[in-house]
Design a protein around this motif. Structure first.
Motif, short mmCIF file in Angstrom:
data_model
loop_
_atom_site.label_atom_id
_atom_site.label_comp_id
_atom_site.label_asym_id
_atom_site.label_seq_id
_atom_site.Cartn_x
_atom_site.Cartn_y
_atom_site.Cartn_z
N LYS A 184 0.83 -1.21 0.00
CA LYS A 184 0.00 0.00 0.00
C LYS A 184 0.87 1.26 0.00
CE LYS A 184 -3.95 -2.21 2.09
NZ LYS A 184 -4.70 -2.46 3.31
N PHE A 185 1.96 1.24 0.76
CA PHE A 185 2.86 2.41 0.76
C PHE A 185 3.45 2.63 -0.62
CE2 PHE A 185 2.93 2.52 5.43
CZ PHE A 185 2.93 3.90 5.62
N HIS A 186 3.71 1.56 -1.35
CA HIS A 186 4.30 1.72 -2.69
C HIS A 186 3.33 2.33 -3.69
CE1 HIS A 186 7.80 -1.05 -1.66
NE2 HIS A 186 8.27 0.16 -1.88
N GLN A 187 2.08 2.53 -3.31
CA GLN A 187 1.14 3.26 -4.16
C GLN A 187 1.37 4.77 -4.07
OE1 GLN A 187 -3.01 2.06 -3.65
NE2 GLN A 187 -2.30 0.07 -2.92
N LEU A 188 2.12 5.21 -3.07
CA LEU A 188 2.38 6.63 -2.87
C LEU A 188 3.63 7.05 -3.65
CD1 LEU A 188 1.88 6.84 1.01
CD2 LEU A 188 0.20 7.28 -0.79
N PRO A 189 3.60 8.23 -4.27
CA PRO A 189 4.77 8.69 -5.02
C PRO A 189 6.01 8.88 -4.13
CG PRO A 189 3.10 10.42 -4.90
CD PRO A 189 2.49 9.18 -4.34
N GLU A 190 5.81 9.18 -2.85
CA GLU A 190 6.93 9.38 -1.94
C GLU A 190 7.76 8.10 -1.74
OE1 GLU A 190 3.81 12.38 -0.87
OE2 GLU A 190 3.81 10.26 -1.35
N ALA A 191 7.13 6.96 -1.95
CA ALA A 191 7.81 5.68 -1.74
C ALA A 191 8.35 5.07 -3.03
CB ALA A 191 6.86 4.69 -1.06
N THR A 192 8.17 5.74 -4.13
CA THR A 192 8.62 5.21 -5.41
C THR A 192 10.12 4.91 -5.38
OG1 THR A 192 6.92 6.43 -6.61
CG2 THR A 192 8.82 5.70 -7.90
N GLY A 193 10.46 3.70 -5.78
CA GLY A 193 11.86 3.32 -5.86
C GLY A 193 12.53 2.94 -4.56
N ILE A 194 11.80 3.00 -3.45
CA ILE A 194 12.37 2.62 -2.16
C ILE A 194 11.96 1.18 -1.85
CG2 ILE A 194 12.51 3.06 0.32
CD1 ILE A 194 11.77 5.93 -0.16
N VAL A 195 12.93 0.31 -1.75
CA VAL A 195 12.67 -1.06 -1.35
C VAL A 195 12.47 -1.06 0.17
CG1 VAL A 195 13.67 -3.38 -1.20
CG2 VAL A 195 14.03 -1.99 -3.25
N ILE A 196 11.41 -1.73 0.63
CA ILE A 196 11.12 -1.82 2.05
C ILE A 196 11.06 -3.30 2.42
CG2 ILE A 196 9.51 -1.21 3.91
CD1 ILE A 196 8.44 1.03 2.02
N VAL A 197 11.94 -3.72 3.31
CA VAL A 197 12.05 -5.14 3.67
C VAL A 197 12.15 -5.31 5.18
CG1 VAL A 197 13.14 -5.82 1.48
CG2 VAL A 197 14.57 -5.13 3.41
N ASN A 198 11.92 -6.54 5.62
CA ASN A 198 12.10 -6.87 7.03
C ASN A 198 13.54 -7.32 7.26
OD1 ASN A 198 11.15 -9.36 5.51
ND2 ASN A 198 11.74 -10.31 7.45
#
Length: 139
Positions: free
Chosen positions: A31-45
């Motif tokens: 859901k966060f990756h739908q936001l332009p602010e999160a574009t291109g940021i990989v988010i992992v545990n």
């Protein structure tokens, strides 16, 4: 990029995130990756206990090659134990000893892309990102 799913529980035993915990975490990330602010940021545990100094205690960490360039390579890690705890709060009614949410933590880390230092501006950006996240359909 992939890290393991291990963490140390309250009984000091090494354990792993469950499939349900990981599904929930990555559904929030999606859901966060739908936001332009999160574009291109990989988010992992990640197990932050493996890190040094105060990074061991961090719920989330924003990693970047250049904190002054919003287009620089960057990624975010969220601590496995924190994910487990937040899952327990959301789905099992556990007491939130962190006084934080998974969504708030991720928004905070994304905000570091735009303002690396903790200050009023960083707080405002975090709140704007979180507001956009909660305004998405299905949230």
């Amino acid at each position: 990029m992939k890290f393991d799913n291990k963490y140390t529980n309250f009984e000091n035993n090494e354990t792993e995130l469950t499939e349900k915990e990981l599904e929930w975490f990555y559904s929030v990330v999606t859901k966060f990756h739908q936001l332009p602010e999160a574009t291109g940021i990989v988010i992992v545990n990640r197990n932050h206990e493996e890190l040094s100094r105060k990074n061991r205690e961090a719920y989330g960490i924003f990693w970047t090659t250049d904190p002054n360039d919003t287009k620089s390579e960057s990624f975010i890690t969220i601590d496995n134990f924190f994910i487990h705890e937040m899952y327990d709060v959301v789905f099992n009614g556990a007491f939130n000893v962190a006084f934080e949410t998974l969504e708030g933590c991720i928004a905070h880390e994304i905000a570091h892309r735009y303002k690396f230092r903790h200050c009023k501006t960083h707080s405002n950006i975090t709140n704007e990102i979180l507001e956009k996240y909660y305004s998405l359909r299905g949230v």
